[in-house]
Design an enzyme around this catalytic site. Structure first.
Site, short mmCIF file in Angstrom:
data_model
loop_
_atom_site.label_atom_id
_atom_site.label_comp_id
_atom_site.label_asym_id
_atom_site.label_seq_id
_atom_site.Cartn_x
_atom_site.Cartn_y
_atom_site.Cartn_z
N ILE A 144 0.76 -1.27 0.06
CA ILE A 144 -0.07 0.17 0.23
C ILE A 144 0.81 1.18 -0.13
O ILE A 144 1.63 1.61 0.89
CB ILE A 144 -0.96 0.15 1.22
CG1 ILE A 144 -1.94 -1.39 1.19
CG2 ILE A 144 -1.66 1.17 0.96
CD1 ILE A 144 -2.66 -1.30 2.51
N LYS A 153 5.58 1.24 13.29
CA LYS A 153 5.25 1.90 12.02
C LYS A 153 4.49 3.17 11.99
O LYS A 153 4.51 4.13 11.24
CB LYS A 153 4.36 0.95 11.15
CG LYS A 153 5.06 -0.55 10.88
CD LYS A 153 3.97 -1.41 10.14
CE LYS A 153 4.74 -2.76 9.77
NZ LYS A 153 3.87 -3.85 9.76
#
Lengths: 418, 418
Positions: free
Chosen positions: B130, B199
């Site tokens: 993504i 992340k």
């Protein structure tokens, strides 16, 4: 070191998108992009911007050496093409949102980019806020893109959603879409699939290196879909969507079309409701990706233009890798499709054209069948969209040439015919 | 004119991702990127590539003037940081997939980019296939990003999916994830939320210009979630997801955390099942966007590295616009969250810390309540994740400071207390 190009913009068009862009740019000073001049058609119309910004003389923009980017968001295809051609030839980069122009002038637009070595970016022309073109350019290499299917027209998706969720009939749903600004007063372009196939034409270039006039791509809209079709879909636990799709076949060629389709509830595209767009990409490396967002409207479109402007600052260009760095893919009609067809009278249906018919329902006024047709038939004849006949693809509609014999035999066995 | 940089790559790591990248590059000749040398730790291990490609001496790569790109896909954080620092200082561009390293060394990694003016791209480090970082960089301007919420860890999402769809308990689901390769043999990093918060730390930088050590971000994993919690969720027509989120509050500051959350079935994140990742972005211009794809695995990660390499050819750099071109946003703890808490005994629950409690269920062995807590409480104390206690955010959990009084009054009225 700041290698960023300062962008001085000449803007064509100050409708909802043009004005949206103007507002968005005012709120994003970090982009260092300023609109120097806006060319409009109608000088009498009141505008929400200083009067000195506007002109009706396109050459004031196209011949201004200060202006290094032309942004073109006008509606008419031919004037748009003239603007884009001149701008590129005059050494300016171009950002365009004119899907019809791009689709109809695809070979020329490609040629001009090669000739002038300028950037021509058009993320806003397809799916607006979904970065589908950039992703097709950057993420996928030719041999790896198995398939792409998408809902690229928000108006028709809105209408279909309302037909299903609120049980409106087509005309009621269309009226509602018009009232809410999701469909034009003349809805033909959207409703009959022209807008979708235009977008699909140039998305096929970015996806597969295919350069094909939209007239040569089999398409239909949703104008023939009736409440009865929606009822059948609901019984079968399907939605109906207008799906633009392309699939690489085992023979190495590409099947591509834009047609209404039954979509299972757990399909990614069933998730896309109302005026939204969605794109599902299947590839060898990234596996399955799904992008979802607003496909039209003032700000979503402006945001796509903005992302193109942002990319222009580091001289980003589409490479059309699949067209120039590979042997481009070819479209084929050499496959079969499983379809649902509803109709008023058997006389409108050329039964002999079907490879086989799996279901038929003749008990009601509105009759329907499910069967398998050579795709050529959709391409060569128009019975399937005339006389109030409605054709909707089954889920997983494409049947490859190599599979047809086996499937036919099985189907005939099931029917007790052999 | 072809301005594209020829990429000569030095690759660190030849595990699943490194080998995946090697294979992918062999299949994408159009990229004009070749791996000159691969640095590995263990020379004894059999590799699916010519022996002369490998070395155990990092300087063979870092000091080779031919090599202009270092790709780093190793597991250990500290060696990765050393490689990245040296590579940047030696004038090489860097592509990295080491989320832990990036999160833990964020200020240094940012500083090195400024100092050396080289590119440091890391799309593979978050959500793999993504393109979330690139989109945050290109699409959103500071003041316009209302919120971002995401499922960024595939292992935990797989486990939760199996707990719901197949009614497995946590341990069974974890075992299945390990058998299928969706969880590590030591699953702590994934299961307890460390991977997700790492992340989230650098995604917050791209989204809001926030530079915060992951230790300073409130997070938890799914280790405390029990079958009983899943039952309650099912009764309430919710799924449970591990959601990383950030939201701009009315006071201009940002609420951000990574916590399990009840998610309604029609929420975009409920659509994200099994090992997939998903990102929902709400902004002023593009409105709502949803990205979905594989967040890990050999090829999806390699495809993200590939897209970074592709971008390097036209000298693409992250600009960190929200950090450098704007006043960066600040994190705040000054808000409230509506939470579900299940527990074995009331003695573990500091009831007085709740603003109010809306539901309590004490009739079974496993008790639970729904109530509103100051977010500070999650930050300052750990009772909510100890003693077998499980805390799950309600949908739309964030309650702003300005709303709390009104809501509290309403809640007490409903309970008949005032």
């Amino acid at each position: 070191m700041d290698a960023h190009k300062q962008l001085t913009i000449g803007l064509f068009g100050f409708g909802v998108v043009g004005e949206g862009l103007y507002k968005v740019l005012q709120q994003t000073p970090s982009l260092k992009a300023s609109i120097k001049k806006v060319c409009i058609k109608n000088p009498e119309k009141k505008r929400n911007a200083p009067a000195e910004l506007f002109t009706t003389d396109k050459n004031e923009l196209l011949n201004d050496p200060d202006i290094n980017v032309i942004v073109e968001v006008i509606n008419e295809s031919e004037p748009a093409f003239e603007i884009v051609s001149t701008a590129l030839k005059n050494g300016k980069d171009v950002v365009s949102a004119s899907k019809k122009m791009i689709a109809e002038h695809l070979p020329e637009v490609l040629g001009l980019q090669k000739l002038t070595d300028r950037s021509f970016l058009c993320e806003a022309a397809a799916c607006a806020s979904i970065p589908v073109i950039r992703n097709l350019e950057e993420y996928y290499d030719n041999d790896l893109l198995h398939s792409i299917k998408a809902i690229v027209n928000g108006s028709t998706n809105f209408i279909l959603t309302k037909m299903f969720e609120d049980k409106l009939d087509f005309q009621q749903a269309l009226l509602l879409a018009q009232q809410l600004g999701f469909a034009e007063s003349d809805p033909t372009l959207d409703v009959e699939g022209y807008d979708a196939v235009n977008k699909w034409a140039f998305l096929l270039t970015h996806a597969y290196g295919i350069v094909e006039h939209p007239d040569r791509i089999v398409f239909n809209g949703i104008q023939n879909i009736q409440a009865g079709d929606a009822n059948v879909a609901t019984e079968k636990h399907y939605d109906i969507k207008l799906v633009a799709q392309a699939k690489k076949l085992q023979n190495g060629k590409v099947a591509a079309f834009v047609l209404p389709q039954f979509v299972k509830h757990d399909d990614h595209l069933a998730f896309v409701k109302n005026e939204y767009n969605g794109v599902v990409i299947e590839s060898g490396f990234a596996d399955k990706q799904f992008f979802y967002g607003k496909g039209a409207g003032s700000f979503p479109t402006a945001s796509a233009v903005l992302s193109d402007l942002s990319a222009l600052r580091y001289q980003y260009k589409y490479e059309y890798k699949k067209l120039y760095h590979h042997k481009p893919q070819e479209l084929t009609n050499d496959f079969y499709v499983r379809v649902y067809v509803s109709f008023d009278d058997w006389k409108f249906i050329p039964k002999e054209k079907f490879e086989w018919i799996e279901e038929w329902h003749a008990e009601t006024d509105r009759k329907y069948l499910v069967g398998v047709l050579p795709f050529e038939e959709l391409r060569n004849n128009r019975w399937w969209r005339e006389n109030n006949t409605s054709l909707i693809l089954s889920p997983d509609a494409v049947i490859e040439d190599v599979e047809i014999r086996k499937l036919k035999k099985k189907s005939l066995e099931l029917a007790g015919i052999v």
